[in-house]
Design an enzyme around this catalytic site. Structure first.
Site, PDB file in Angstrom:
ATOM      1  N   ASP A   3       0.840  -1.184   0.000  1.00  0.00           N
ATOM      2  CA  ASP A   3       0.000   0.000   0.000  1.00  0.00           C
ATOM      3  C   ASP A   3       0.883   1.245   0.000  1.00  0.00           C
ATOM      4  O   ASP A   3       1.806   1.366   0.810  1.00  0.00           O
ATOM      5  CB  ASP A   3      -0.897  -0.017   1.245  1.00  0.00           C
ATOM      6  CG  ASP A   3      -1.800   1.185   1.325  1.00  0.00           C
ATOM      7  OD1 ASP A   3      -2.621   1.366   0.410  1.00  0.00           O
ATOM      8  OD2 ASP A   3      -1.685   1.948   2.304  1.00  0.00           O
TER       9      ASP A   3
ATOM     10  N   GLU B 129       1.862   0.837  -5.597  1.00  0.00           N
ATOM     11  CA  GLU B 129       1.974   2.142  -6.233  1.00  0.00           C
ATOM     12  C   GLU B 129       3.432   2.593  -6.170  1.00  0.00           C
ATOM     13  O   GLU B 129       4.059   2.536  -5.126  1.00  0.00           O
ATOM     14  CB  GLU B 129       1.104   3.180  -5.524  1.00  0.00           C
ATOM     15  CG  GLU B 129      -0.376   2.884  -5.576  1.00  0.00           C
ATOM     16  CD  GLU B 129      -0.892   2.306  -4.272  1.00  0.00           C
ATOM     17  OE1 GLU B 129      -2.089   2.454  -4.013  1.00  0.00           O
ATOM     18  OE2 GLU B 129      -0.098   1.698  -3.533  1.00  0.00           O
TER      19      GLU B 129
END
Length: 621
Positions: free
Chosen positions: A580, A617
């Site tokens: 995350d 990400e």
């Protein structure tokens, strides 16, 4: 002479005679034993003198006029004090501070082990300190090793710390640096951020957490700023204190060795430490950062040997040989899944297993209805009529098997480690009345209002509120205490692998649910305050990753992340990790993690690390 101590009584421990039961008692606000009078707290000389503040009214107080005595005003001001930290102790012999030569003709370091420092009301000078060290300007500035690690302070002035200073003792104290003009008058004062010097002096690669041998158990806690550490053992997950054992320190690591009978006890660390958010030395109670087991809601750490055979499902050690085939990472296709959503309303799963780990491995024996009818109404005698039960998985698992047959390779589980926001004790959950909701008109606001009314007490949460990374979430287990969460998590991974699906774990290393010395969901910041979180140049915690950003640029944070990944890869046979907000984690941490995971071998670790995939990400997200 004993050192004065401000004691913070956290909600999961009070004196043994008055221990709250974590399974029954609601969370309560921490209480503090009133501190004796002390000098006014330190603050920047750029600001005006401290003004008395009235604390918010408690329930039942009225808004009538209140007279505040001078003593009360000083006490309230002291408790309201939140110091900034604009200077950085970057190595054992260097301090960096963004001050000019005119405003800092000379700079001194002050320390108080009991956190008794303050500004003199008469002349504004510093009082209440144990030691004072004059720092010398370093004309060469900060070295490249420092500016590479902390590029945002590359323009700061450098001040050298004399080699005679006992740095290991000073980092346990309340610390400030003060500047003086050419006329000798006090100009400015601020606190220090310590991660640089802690990494320089106390970076550690030895054992942490619980280490088991045939005859003993040893505990190891990295806490170089602590003034003392004890371990409190409890009678079960909710019982009183059994005994308290003092740990001994060696180069920032606190350790103790005891008998193997300690296994399966519940414990907390009691850490005496200066906490900058309160400007006091506090007695903090915290779980083990390297915990492998917990009680409900993480109220206590369970002292468990994760390699104990009783915690392994049948054929667990052979699971590496059953892993679904993966020729190339480019073949990966991923299905994102929330553990509770998967089975919360699946009628083919028994009610006790719905919404948890067990639903993935749940199976029933079913007999085909046509076979039953044939036996009942055909001419075949009952003696000759044989009904063969068939093992059948849940509807959800049957659906996942179809997806696997169609080419799906991985299931991405939303956060499944210990997170805040969902009570582990199912009897405390609240639900909306779905029958009542059905009576409301389609355009009504009542449905949403009913959901909002219980949203802090229902069992649903995505799970991005990390508390302890290394233990499965208790609300997904049949019993949040003891071994269930470990065994059932492993059964879930095993069941998914056996239908051709590898498992992706969603890891949230970029932030923590809580920080500070209070509250059950703050762990790391109680043990080494200010170290695990990333702070700005004023000393305030950064919150760009949601809240309480972690600082993977610090050696022991980097190590904790990599150690945790290895824990899940080896002990739970996770195949890929989804990060995350990976862009909030340092690249060198990710590269170290990749290297460590790929070094795992089937022979040595029961895991083929070359098949473990990392994604998230990126740094340009």
């Amino acid at each position: 002479m004993p050192m004065p101590m401000r004691t913070m009584l956290l909600r999961h421990l009070s004196p043994a005679s008055a221990l709250p039961n974590p399974r029954r008692s609601p969370a309560s606000s921490p209480q503090r034993i009133p501190a004796r009078a002390r000098p006014p707290p330190l603050h920047s000389a750029r600001t005006t003198a401290l003004r008395a503040r009235r604390t918010p009214m408690a329930a039942g107080e009225t808004g009538a006029s209140v007279s505040v005595s001078a003593a009360e005003a000083e006490a309230e001001s002291t408790q309201a004090f939140m110091p900034d930290a604009r200077a950085y102790w970057v190595t054992s012999d260097l301090i960096a501070w963004n001050v000019g030569e005119q405003e800092a003709a000379s700079v001194c370091l002050y320390a108080s082990r009991a956190a008794e420092m303050g500004l003199s009301p008469s002349n504004g000078g510093i009082q209440g300190y144990d030691s004072k060290v004059e720092l010398q300007p370093e004309s060469a500035g900060l070295p490249e090793t420092v500016t590479q690690k902390f590029p945002f302070i590359s323009s700061y002035r450098a001040f050298s710390v004399p080699s005679s200073v006992d740095v290991a003792s000073l980092v346990k104290c309340q610390l400030v640096v003060a500047s003086f003009g050419a006329d000798g008058k006090h100009v400015d004062v601020t606190g220090l951020q310590l991660p640089g010097v802690l990494d320089d002096m106390f970076a550690y690669t030895g054992p942490l957490g619980a280490v088991f041998s045939e005859e003993s158990v040893s505990l190891h806690l990295w806490a170089p700023t602590a003034q003392g550490v004890s371990v409190c053992f409890f009678d079960g997950p909710a019982g009183p204190v059994l005994e308290t054992v003092q740990l001994e320190e060696s180069n920032g690591v606190w350790s103790v060795t005891g008998p193997r009978e300690w296994e399966n006890r519940y414990y907390l660390y009691e850490v005496d430490v200066y906490h900058p958010t309160k400007a006091q030395v506090l007695k903090c109670l915290a779980g083990d950062p390297y915990a492998r087991g917990l009680s409900a809601n993480g109220a206590r750490t369970w002292l468990v040997d994760i390699n104990n055979e009783t915690l392994k499902p049948a054929s667990w050690d052979e699971l590496a040989d059953e892993k679904p085939k993966l020729d190339s990472f480019s073949d990966i296709t991923i299905y994102e899944l929330h553990i509770r959503d998967f089975s919360a309303h699946d009628g083919t799963v028994d009610s006790d297993s719905r919404g948890g780990f067990r639903a993935f491995a749940y199976q029933v024996l079913r007999v085909d209805l046509l076979d039953v009818l044939h036996c009942l109404f055909s001419s075949v005698s009952q003696a000759d009529c044989i009904l063969e039960p068939v093992v059948q998985a849940s509807a959800g698992m049957q659906h996942l098997r179809k997806l696997s047959d169609a080419g799906l390779t991985h299931v991405h589980l939303l956060p499944s480690f210990h997170f805040a926001g969902v009570d582990d004790i199912k009897s405390n959950w609240k639900f909306v009345d779905e029958c009542e909701l059905a009576t409301f008109p389609p355009g009504s606001d009542k449905q949403q209002a009913a959901v909002v009314a219980i949203q802090e007490e229902d069992p649903y949460n995505w799970g991005y509120n990390p508390v302890l990374w290394g233990v499965p979430k208790g609300s997904y287990a049949s019993d949040p205490d003891g071994p269930s969460r470990i065994i059932e998590y492993r059964q879930m991974v095993q069941a998914l692998n056996r239908i051709g699906l590898r498992v992706v774990m969603d890891v949230v290393y970029n932030h923590l649910d809580s920080s500070g010395p209070c509250g059950i969901s703050s762990v790391l910041d109680k043990i080494v305050p200010g170290y695990y979180v990333r702070r700005d140049t004023n000393g305030q915690i950064e919150n760009s990753a949601a809240m309480n950003n972690t600082a993977s640029e610090h050696f022991m944070v980097d190590r904790l992340i990599v150690d945790d990944l290895l824990n899940w890869a080896v002990n739970y046979k996770i195949d890929g990790f989804r990060f995350d907000l990976m862009g909030h984690i340092m690249k060198h941490t990710m590269m170290r993690a990749k290297s460590a995971l790929q070094s795992l071998t089937r022979d040595a670790h029961g895991v083929d690390g070359s098949k473990i995939y990392l994604y998230g990400e990126g740094w340009d997200f």
